[in-house]
Scaffold this active site. Structure first.
Site, short mmCIF file in Angstrom:
data_model
loop_
_atom_site.label_atom_id
_atom_site.label_comp_id
_atom_site.label_asym_id
_atom_site.label_seq_id
_atom_site.Cartn_x
_atom_site.Cartn_y
_atom_site.Cartn_z
CG HIS A 1 -2.52 6.52 0.24
ND1 HIS A 1 -2.58 4.67 0.29
CD2 HIS A 1 -1.89 6.04 -1.60
CE1 HIS A 1 -1.28 3.94 0.15
NE2 HIS A 1 -0.92 4.82 -1.58
CB CYS B 1 -2.72 2.95 -3.21
SG CYS B 1 -2.04 2.59 -3.88
CD GLU C 1 -4.24 6.61 3.92
OE1 GLU C 1 -4.88 6.59 3.01
OE2 GLU C 1 -2.79 5.61 3.52
N1 GLN Z 1 2.01 -1.49 -4.99
C1 GLN Z 1 1.84 -1.30 -5.22
C2 GLN Z 1 2.26 0.02 -6.34
O1 GLN Z 1 3.11 0.64 -6.72
C3 GLN Z 1 0.79 0.10 -4.95
C4 GLN Z 1 0.93 0.95 -3.88
C5 GLN Z 1 0.65 1.27 -2.18
O2 GLN Z 1 -0.55 1.15 -1.83
N2 GLN Z 1 0.78 2.27 -1.49
O3 GLN Z 1 1.05 0.57 -6.77
#
Ligand code: GLN
Length: 566
Positions: free
Chosen positions: A525, A398, A527
């Protein structure tokens, strides 16, 4: 529906969540279908707006629910897919009651905690308990309910009262209460103290709930006379006193419970017949024991912002663990505060800087997890650059993927001002932009959340291979920003490949660097869907690459196409 309620006493942080999920594992191994509910007596509607510094990670579900990290434990232990409604908070309950009041549903009545809030809690539990979460149809047999906090807290009173009423209305054989408590050892004599447990059971009984079982946490196994004392003063038979003493890893907990015949006692309490043979739990035994015997470790640098509290990245840590066990390595996670890698950071001290770089350089792989806000971003960019230039296996999740894009744009394409709108709203080289559909006024539940499909645009790319030669994959998301589609073509001239996107083909989901042993960034994600015996593909890839086993693994994979990777 049979309910198993797990409450906690004496102190917080007893591992109530692990105990409750382990009970679920043991019941599941008896052939029962198990679901779970976590109650959090705080006023936030959900965990989405809570800080990982204070509360640990925000776990994300398929339906986009942003929930307490304990739901992650349930999903991993029971291999189920929960819904946002499986996490009840005071905020949600009050919101639903107040909405009904405004609609006029209680017209003429005074709306009160008892009975309106307590009724709402009971109804919520009963309806959510019947949602199937294991992929089969029809409701589960048993619902494990974990009440967060400690018995006696002001916040949890309406829940305790609602649960008391529930226990009364569903009949004795449909309700089993397990109270998790602490048995500390004091002084040189080393006596196991039962008084804190006695007090918390008394508190519970004063509220109208009597524990059927006690699950006592202790450093060493409970002594016979400690159990007898507890039994006598807490009104619980000795056979119903379970002991969860310290074990080398949490996978031992279901085994510990099974060895103490917890299943028999619980089944008896619930009026269910017990199989004469104890649940086998083969997979768990093998996992718990093989983990204990792992000798060689692999160093994984985790470069993040919330490195002071390991719970902030709980699912990432678990996913690394699952992958390492599958590769027969012991994970040695090197926590690096991203800001320590920056030479101009205010937080930086020369010693911390030197240690951080030394740690990074001595690691076999580098992972940049998700995150929000600009603290440490420069340090993350340096870590991603280091991984790219030195061909160290890298996984960016992300924010980690967004960091990679910024780094590559700056270093390879000479776009010095390349940035994310999140960190520099004025930049003229906005490679990462705010997603058009995301609200700019409301923070709660407004991100791009939950399970979304990623289609692999480059057949045969490493990510697709790792997902079993899949053409698409469903993973969970939680972000507000994305790669600006207008820059994709230009970015690709650097050698970076955008190998996966959403159904529109415009929203970039996966990047790879083909001339690198393992360099993958994902907007999702992975995970959150990793399981003990089914490690997440990209974590597995990272560890295989970090331990020199990736090539062999890839060539052992058959090239059959998988249509349904999940
Ligand atoms: N801050 C970034 C976004 O909002 C990444 C978010 C995250 O890593 N969950 O896109």
């Amino acid at each position: 529906m049979k309910y198993v309620l797990v409450t906690g006493g004496v102190v917080s942080g007893l591992g109530k969540g692990v105990t409750a999920s382990s009970i679920g594992v043991v019941l599941k191994a008896c052939g029962l279908r198990v679901t779970s509910i976590k109650i959090d007596p705080y006023l936030n509607t959900d965990a989405g707006t809570m800080s990982p510094f204070e509360h640990g990670e925000v776990f994300v579900l398929d339906d986009g629910g942003e929930v307490d990290l304990d739901l992650g434990n349930y999903e991993r232990f029971l291999d189920v897919r929960l819904t946002r409604d499986n996490n009840i908070t005071t905020g949600k309950i009050y919101q639903s009651v107040i909405e009904k009041e405004r609609r006029g549903d209680y017209l003429g009545k005074t709306v009160q905690v008892v009975p309106h809030i307590t009724d709402a809690i009971k109804n919520w539990i009963e309806s959510v308990a019947s949602i199937p979460v294991d992929g089969k149809s029809g409701p589960a047999d048993v619902c494990v309910i974990e009440l967060g906090g400690t018995v006696g807290d002001i916040e949890s009173m309406p829940f305790i009262e609602a649960l008391r009423q529930l226990s009364f209305s569903v009949d004795k054989e449909n309700f089993c209460l397990i109270h998790v408590s602490l048995v500390p050892v004091l002084g040189v004599v080393g006596e196991q103290k039962t008084k804190p447990t006695q007090h918390s059971v008394r508190e519970l009984r004063a509220l109208g709930l009597t524990p059927d079982l006690l699950a006592c946490r202790s450093a060493q196994p409970l002594m016979g006379n400690t159990k007898e004392k507890l039994s006598q003063f807490c009104h619980v038979p000795v056979a119903n006193i379970l002991n969860i003493h310290d074990v080398p890893n949490i996978w031992h907990v279901p085994l510990l419970l099974r060895n103490q015949n917890a299943h028999e006692v619980i089944l008896k309490q619930l009026g269910l017949v017990s199989n004469s043979t104890p649940p086998e739990l083969q997979g768990w035994t093998q996992m718990a024991e093989s983990y204990d015997s792992l000798m060689t470790s692999v160093k994984i640098a985790l470069v993040g912002k919330y490195t002071d509290l390991s719970d902030s990245y709980l699912s990432v840590v678990k996913a690394l663990l699952h992958a390492c066990v599958a590769c027969s390595f012991r994970p040695s996670i090197q926590w690096i505060a991203a800001s320590d890698l920056e030479d101009e950071s205010e937080r930086m001290t020369p010693e911390a800087y030197a240690v951080a770089w030394e740690t990074l350089k001595s690691s076999s792989c580098i992972l940049i997890p998700g995150g929000f806000g600009d603290r440490g971003v420069q340090g993350m960019i340096l870590a991603a650059k280091y991984a790219r230039e030195n061909k160290v296996p890298y996984l960016g999740i992300c924010l980690g993927m967004q960091i990679s894009v910024i780094e590559i744009a700056r270093s390879i394409l000479g776009m010095e001002r390349a940035n994310s709108e999140e960190f520099d709203s004025e930049t003229s080289q906005r490679v990462i932009m705010y997603m058009p559909e995301v609200s700019k006024t409301h923070m709660g539940s407004t991100m791009r959340l939950g399970s979304r499909r990623t289609f692999f645009q480059h057949p045969g790319c490493l990510t697709s291979k790792l997902y079993g030669n899949a053409t698409y994959v469903d993973e969970r998301h939680r972000h507000r920003y994305e790669v600006d589609p207008a820059y994709v073509e230009k970015l690709e001239t650097s050698g970076i490949q955008f190998v996966g996107s959403d159904e529109s083909g415009k929203r970039m989901e996966v990047i790879e660097l083909p001339n690198h042993p393992y360099y993958i960034g994902v907007q999702f994600h992975p995970e959150f869907k990793s399981r003990p015996i089914k490690p997440s593909a990209l974590f597995l890839g990272l560890i295989l690459a970090g331990t020199g086993q990736l090539e062999g693994y890839l060539s052992s994979l058959s090239d059959t196409k998988s249509e349904a990777p999940q």
